[in-house]
Design an enzyme around this catalytic site. Structure first.
Site, PDB file in Angstrom:
ATOM      1  N   ASP A  67     -27.589  -1.431 -12.226  1.00 54.28           N
ATOM      2  CA  ASP A  67     -27.856  -2.314 -11.407  1.00 54.28           C
ATOM      3  C   ASP A  67     -28.455  -2.166  -9.955  1.00 54.28           C
ATOM      4  O   ASP A  67     -28.495  -1.041  -9.600  1.00 54.28           O
ATOM      5  CB  ASP A  67     -26.758  -3.555 -11.253  1.00 54.28           C
ATOM      6  CG  ASP A  67     -25.419  -2.915 -10.577  1.00 54.28           C
ATOM      7  OD1 ASP A  67     -25.594  -1.679 -10.283  1.00 54.28           O
ATOM      8  OD2 ASP A  67     -24.675  -3.414 -10.985  1.00 54.28           O
ATOM      9  N   ASN A 135     -13.229  -9.646  -9.856  1.00 51.97           N
ATOM     10  CA  ASN A 135     -13.174 -10.688 -10.877  1.00 51.97           C
ATOM     11  C   ASN A 135     -13.409 -10.511 -12.177  1.00 51.97           C
ATOM     12  O   ASN A 135     -13.879 -11.348 -12.836  1.00 51.97           O
ATOM     13  CB  ASN A 135     -14.329 -11.806 -10.411  1.00 51.97           C
ATOM     14  CG  ASN A 135     -15.587 -11.340 -10.376  1.00 51.97           C
ATOM     15  OD1 ASN A 135     -15.871 -10.052 -10.622  1.00 51.97           O
ATOM     16  ND2 ASN A 135     -16.745 -11.826  -9.914  1.00 51.97           N
ATOM     17  N   HIS A 137     -15.951  -8.518 -13.297  1.00 47.99           N
ATOM     18  CA  HIS A 137     -17.435  -8.255 -13.543  1.00 47.99           C
ATOM     19  C   HIS A 137     -17.755  -6.658 -13.866  1.00 47.99           C
ATOM     20  O   HIS A 137     -16.725  -5.795 -13.687  1.00 47.99           O
ATOM     21  CB  HIS A 137     -18.464  -8.676 -12.497  1.00 47.99           C
ATOM     22  CG  HIS A 137     -18.636  -7.742 -11.267  1.00 47.99           C
ATOM     23  ND1 HIS A 137     -19.027  -8.446 -10.099  1.00 47.99           N
ATOM     24  CD2 HIS A 137     -18.253  -6.325 -11.164  1.00 47.99           C
ATOM     25  CE1 HIS A 137     -18.971  -7.141  -9.156  1.00 47.99           C
ATOM     26  NE2 HIS A 137     -18.556  -6.381  -9.862  1.00 47.99           N
ATOM     27  N   GLU A 142     -21.183 -11.452 -13.695  1.00 45.76           N
ATOM     28  CA  GLU A 142     -20.161 -12.172 -13.290  1.00 45.76           C
ATOM     29  C   GLU A 142     -19.660 -12.983 -14.128  1.00 45.76           C
ATOM     30  O   GLU A 142     -20.264 -13.148 -15.573  1.00 45.76           O
ATOM     31  CB  GLU A 142     -20.738 -13.160 -12.054  1.00 45.76           C
ATOM     32  CG  GLU A 142     -21.603 -12.432 -11.020  1.00 45.76           C
ATOM     33  CD  GLU A 142     -20.598 -11.413 -10.055  1.00 45.76           C
ATOM     34  OE1 GLU A 142     -19.468 -11.229 -10.473  1.00 45.76           O
ATOM     35  OE2 GLU A 142     -21.263 -11.069  -9.276  1.00 45.76           O
TER      36      GLU A 142
HETATM   37  P1  PGA Z   1     -15.987  -0.959  -6.423  1.00 45.10           P
HETATM   38  O1  PGA Z   1     -16.889  -1.709  -7.174  1.00 45.10           O
HETATM   39  O2  PGA Z   1     -15.842   0.228  -7.023  1.00 45.10           O
HETATM   40  O3  PGA Z   1     -16.750  -1.019  -4.969  1.00 45.10           O
HETATM   41  O4  PGA Z   1     -14.529  -1.621  -6.262  1.00 45.10           O
HETATM   42  C1  PGA Z   1     -16.569  -1.985  -8.433  1.00 45.10           C
HETATM   43  C2  PGA Z   1     -17.831  -3.069  -9.055  1.00 45.10           C
HETATM   44  O5  PGA Z   1     -17.968  -4.121  -8.418  1.00 45.10           O
HETATM   45  O6  PGA Z   1     -18.084  -2.930 -10.538  1.00 45.10           O
END
Ligand code: PGA
Length: 240
Positions: A67, A135, A137, A142
């Site tokens: 992304d 959450n 995702h 999301e």
């Molecule tokens: P993080 O993010 O590794 O910074 O916890 C993970 C994500 O949002 O997929």
């Protein structure tokens, strides 16, 4: 799902690096799906160390990132383009032409999504690295995203923007939208390696592993994939 629990983040990162190094040694022209965020940074550090010490080469590897934020120039220090340059690409011998990240800075976002989907169709991913949001995702898919989704423009959930605000000077600067590979694109990878570290990921990991697959937890779509390795530290595994 093949769930492996490690004492700490360092051990988890080393185990993830071993999987990737083995993949690249077995198939020099591997297609690697890569992720941003804090979690894979330890993995990338291990890959850099291994590249320096053992000369594992990425010359024939192609990389495909999950992304990119919409609206940040590539030069912005929080763009995922910059992140990948800093954390991995500038330290290994991957060819610039073999690096693929969706662009969040084009006039026609729809066309960019189509380009990225076609690219993924023509270059099946051998191993996809994933983090997971608090959450649930994966990528920027999301809660509520259909499992059949492909690369598209997505709106970031409020809690994702809050989670990522730590990287920006103020909340106003946190982008509201991104381009993300869809869940279906992710499920088309031959193997998926999901990493999670810390107690703040324990609920999302529980929903991914224990609850029935549901769009409320995008990562639970991985229950439908035959080759998923989940690398956790003890804190992230604490609710299993
Ligand atoms: P993080 O993010 O590794 O910074 O916890 C993970 C994500 O949002 O997929």
């Amino acid at each position: 799902m093949d769930i492996r629990v490690f004492k700490n983040y360092e051990e988890l990162s080393k185990a993830a690096a071993e999987l990737i190094v083995e993949q690249v040694k077995n198939k020099a022209n591997s297609n690697l799906g890569l992720a941003t965020g804090s979690t894979p940074v330890g993995l990338y550090n291990e890959l850099i160390k291994d590249h320096k010490e053992n000369k594992t080469s990425y010359k024939d590897v192609q990389t495909f990132n999950l992304d990119e934020y919409i609206g940040l120039p590539n030069t912005h220090d929080q763009s995922y383009y910059q992140f990948m340059q800093e954390k991995l690409f500038s330290h290994i011998d991957v060819e610039t032409n073999n690096i693929h990240i969706p662009s969040g800075n084009v006039e026609d976002i729809e066309k960019e999504c189509e380009r990225y989907n076609a690219l993924l169709k023509n270059n099946p991913i051998d191993v996809q690295i994933l983090g997971i949001g608090t959450n649930g995702h994966i990528g920027f898919n999301e809660p509520g995203t259909p499992f059949e989704s492909v690369t598209s423009k997505v709106e970031l959930a409020e809690n994702t923007r809050n989670d990522n605000a730590r990287f920006f000077d103020s909340m106003d600067e946190v982008p509201t939208h991104a381009i993300s590979m869809g869940i279906q694109n992710i499920l088309e990878a031959k193997q998926i390696v999901l990493l999670a570290s810390g107690a703040n990921k324990a609920d999302a990991i529980k929903a991914m592993v224990k609850d029935a697959a549901s769009i409320d937890c995008p990562a639970s779509a991985l229950q439908n994939h035959a080759n998923v390795i989940v690398l956790l530290d003890e804190a992230a595994a604490s609710k299993l």
